[in-house]
Design a protein around this motif. Sequence first.
Motif, PDB file in Angstrom:
ATOM      1  N   UNK A 109      18.726-127.113 -85.749  1.00 52.85           N
ATOM      2  CA  UNK A 109      19.823-127.810 -86.439  1.00 52.85           C
ATOM      3  C   UNK A 109      20.735-126.751 -87.071  1.00 52.85           C
ATOM      4  N   UNK A 110      22.033-126.882 -86.840  1.00 53.09           N
ATOM      5  CA  UNK A 110      23.003-125.875 -87.259  1.00 53.09           C
ATOM      6  C   UNK A 110      23.963-126.430 -88.305  1.00 53.09           C
ATOM      7  N   UNK A 111      24.601-125.513 -89.015  1.00 55.27           N
ATOM      8  CA  UNK A 111      25.616-125.908 -90.001  1.00 55.27           C
ATOM      9  C   UNK A 111      26.854-126.428 -89.270  1.00 55.27           C
ATOM     10  N   UNK A 112      27.687-127.184 -89.982  1.00 60.78           N
ATOM     11  CA  UNK A 112      28.908-127.691 -89.344  1.00 60.78           C
ATOM     12  C   UNK A 112      29.858-126.529 -89.047  1.00 60.78           C
ATOM     13  N   UNK A 113      30.732-126.744 -88.055  1.00 57.47           N
ATOM     14  CA  UNK A 113      31.693-125.730 -87.634  1.00 57.47           C
ATOM     15  C   UNK A 113      33.108-126.207 -87.929  1.00 57.47           C
ATOM     16  N   UNK A 114      33.936-125.303 -88.432  1.00 58.15           N
ATOM     17  CA  UNK A 114      35.335-125.624 -88.686  1.00 58.15           C
ATOM     18  C   UNK A 114      36.124-125.647 -87.384  1.00 58.15           C
ATOM     19  N   UNK A 115      37.402-126.008 -87.426  1.00 56.03           N
ATOM     20  CA  UNK A 115      38.234-126.024 -86.221  1.00 56.03           C
ATOM     21  C   UNK A 115      38.255-124.657 -85.538  1.00 56.03           C
ATOM     22  N   UNK A 116      37.957-124.636 -84.226  1.00 50.59           N
ATOM     23  CA  UNK A 116      37.973-123.411 -83.387  1.00 50.59           C
ATOM     24  C   UNK A 116      37.023-122.324 -83.899  1.00 50.59           C
ATOM     25  N   UNK A 117      36.041-122.706 -84.705  1.00 49.90           N
ATOM     26  CA  UNK A 117      35.128-121.698 -85.278  1.00 49.90           C
ATOM     27  C   UNK A 117      34.018-121.342 -84.299  1.00 49.90           C
ATOM     28  N   UNK A 118      33.612-120.056 -84.300  1.00 53.27           N
ATOM     29  CA  UNK A 118      32.496-119.581 -83.483  1.00 53.27           C
ATOM     30  C   UNK A 118      31.410-119.050 -84.410  1.00 53.27           C
ATOM     31  N   UNK A 119      30.156-119.294 -84.042  1.00 57.78           N
ATOM     32  CA  UNK A 119      29.040-118.791 -84.833  1.00 57.78           C
ATOM     33  C   UNK A 119      27.945-118.322 -83.879  1.00 57.78           C
ATOM     34  N   UNK A 120      26.893-117.710 -84.423  1.00 63.55           N
ATOM     35  CA  UNK A 120      25.828-117.210 -83.556  1.00 63.55           C
ATOM     36  C   UNK A 120      24.479-117.295 -84.251  1.00 63.55           C
ATOM     37  N   UNK A 121      23.429-117.386 -83.430  1.00 65.61           N
ATOM     38  CA  UNK A 121      22.070-117.317 -83.950  1.00 65.61           C
ATOM     39  C   UNK A 121      21.310-116.294 -83.112  1.00 65.61           C
ATOM     40  N   UNK A 122      20.180-115.820 -83.670  1.00 64.63           N
ATOM     41  CA  UNK A 122      19.322-114.889 -82.930  1.00 64.63           C
ATOM     42  C   UNK A 122      18.009-115.597 -82.647  1.00 64.63           C
ATOM     43  N   UNK A 123      17.547-115.447 -81.417  1.00 64.15           N
ATOM     44  CA  UNK A 123      16.373-116.173 -80.948  1.00 64.15           C
ATOM     45  C   UNK A 123      15.381-115.158 -80.387  1.00 64.15           C
ATOM     46  N   UNK A 124      14.152-115.182 -80.911  1.00 63.92           N
ATOM     47  CA  UNK A 124      13.147-114.202 -80.455  1.00 63.92           C
ATOM     48  C   UNK A 124      12.052-114.884 -79.648  1.00 63.92           C
ATOM     49  N   UNK A 125      11.644-114.240 -78.550  1.00 60.28           N
ATOM     50  CA  UNK A 125      10.507-114.732 -77.756  1.00 60.28           C
ATOM     51  C   UNK A 125       9.825-113.554 -77.090  1.00 60.28           C
ATOM     52  N   UNK A 126       8.606-113.796 -76.596  1.00 64.95           N
ATOM     53  CA  UNK A 126       7.835-112.745 -75.905  1.00 64.95           C
ATOM     54  C   UNK A 126       7.464-113.250 -74.515  1.00 64.95           C
ATOM     55  N   UNK A 127       8.009-112.631 -73.457  1.00 64.90           N
ATOM     56  CA  UNK A 127       7.671-113.080 -72.092  1.00 64.90           C
ATOM     57  C   UNK A 127       6.228-112.712 -71.743  1.00 64.90           C
ATOM     58  N   UNK A 128       5.537-113.620 -71.048  1.00 59.85           N
ATOM     59  CA  UNK A 128       4.119-113.404 -70.726  1.00 59.85           C
ATOM     60  C   UNK A 128       3.871-113.005 -69.278  1.00 59.85           C
ATOM     61  N   UNK A 129       4.916-113.066 -68.451  1.00 59.32           N
ATOM     62  CA  UNK A 129       4.732-112.631 -67.045  1.00 59.32           C
ATOM     63  C   UNK A 129       6.013-112.024 -66.517  1.00 59.32           C
ATOM     64  N   UNK A 130       5.853-111.174 -65.489  1.00 55.92           N
ATOM     65  CA  UNK A 130       7.011-110.526 -64.865  1.00 55.92           C
ATOM     66  C   UNK A 130       7.698-111.502 -63.908  1.00 55.92           C
ATOM     67  N   UNK A 131       8.978-111.217 -63.617  1.00 55.55           N
ATOM     68  CA  UNK A 131       9.733-112.065 -62.698  1.00 55.55           C
ATOM     69  C   UNK A 131      10.898-112.735 -63.403  1.00 55.55           C
ATOM     70  N   UNK A 132      11.625-113.598 -62.678  1.00 56.45           N
ATOM     71  CA  UNK A 132      12.794-114.257 -63.282  1.00 56.45           C
ATOM     72  C   UNK A 132      12.397-115.378 -64.242  1.00 56.45           C
ATOM     73  N   UNK A 133      13.102-115.448 -65.357  1.00 54.20           N
ATOM     74  CA  UNK A 133      12.915-116.515 -66.356  1.00 54.20           C
ATOM     75  C   UNK A 133      14.266-117.150 -66.597  1.00 54.20           C
ATOM     76  N   UNK A 134      14.306-118.473 -66.615  1.00 56.31           N
ATOM     77  CA  UNK A 134      15.599-119.113 -66.897  1.00 56.31           C
ATOM     78  C   UNK A 134      15.627-119.655 -68.323  1.00 56.31           C
TER      79      UNK A 134
END
Length: 200
Positions: free
Chosen positions: A151-176
Motif C-alpha cells: 500500500x502506497x501513499x497518494x500521488x500528486x498530479x504527474x508525480x513519480x515515486x519509487x520503492x526498493x524491493x529486496x529478494x533472494x533468488x534460489x535457483x539459476x536461470x530466468x526469473x520474471x
Amino acid sequence: VFGKDITLLLILNNLASDHKTVKVDMSASTVLYTRRTVTEILKANTSVELGSKQGKHIRLKIPYAYYGKYLTTDKRIQVTALCEVLHRHGLKLLVEKTIILEDTNIIIKIPRRVVVNKAVNLEISYANPLPEPVSRCVLLVTLMNQQVKIHLAQLGPRERSKIYFEFTPRRAGPLQLQVDFSCDKFSHVKGFVTIAVARA
C-alpha cells in the motif's frame, strides 16, 4: 500517452480539378479490445471547401477530461470520421482509427549481476500520469510464484515515486518479475522484467 490530451489530424485531398464541399462527422468512443463500444466521449462535425487539387487538414482534440473516467483497462479509443461529398450522389468515405494509449509509469531497475542465494535490491519506480491527484495506491509484485501487496501513499498530479524491493533468488536461470499498479482513478498498469540469475 495515457493521462494526456490526444490530438489527431484528418487529411482531406481533392484529387479532381473541380471544387468539392465535404461534410465531416467525427466521433470518438472508448472501446474494449473486441471493438465493442463502451462510451461515446466526443462528437463533432464540420464542412470543408476543397478547391481543385487542394488538400486540407482537420484537427481533432480529445482532452483527458473527456476520456479519463470512461477508459477501460484495455486503454483503447476508437475514432471515426464519416466524410460525405455533397452534390455528388451521396459519395461517402468512412475513416477509422483505434488508439491504444501507452503506459510509461512503471520502471524497474535491476543490478547488472544477479547471483543465486545472494540478496538483490530492486528499484521500482511508479508514476501518476494524470493532471489530478490519485489515492488508494497499491503495488502488487509477483515473483517466484509469490505475490506481495504494497500500500502506497497518494500521488500528486504527474508525480513519480519509487520503492526498493529486496529478494533472494534460489535457483539459476530466468526469473520474471511482474508489477501491477492500481489506484482510485485507474487500475492494472503493468510492468515486467526478466531477470537472468547466474550460478554462484
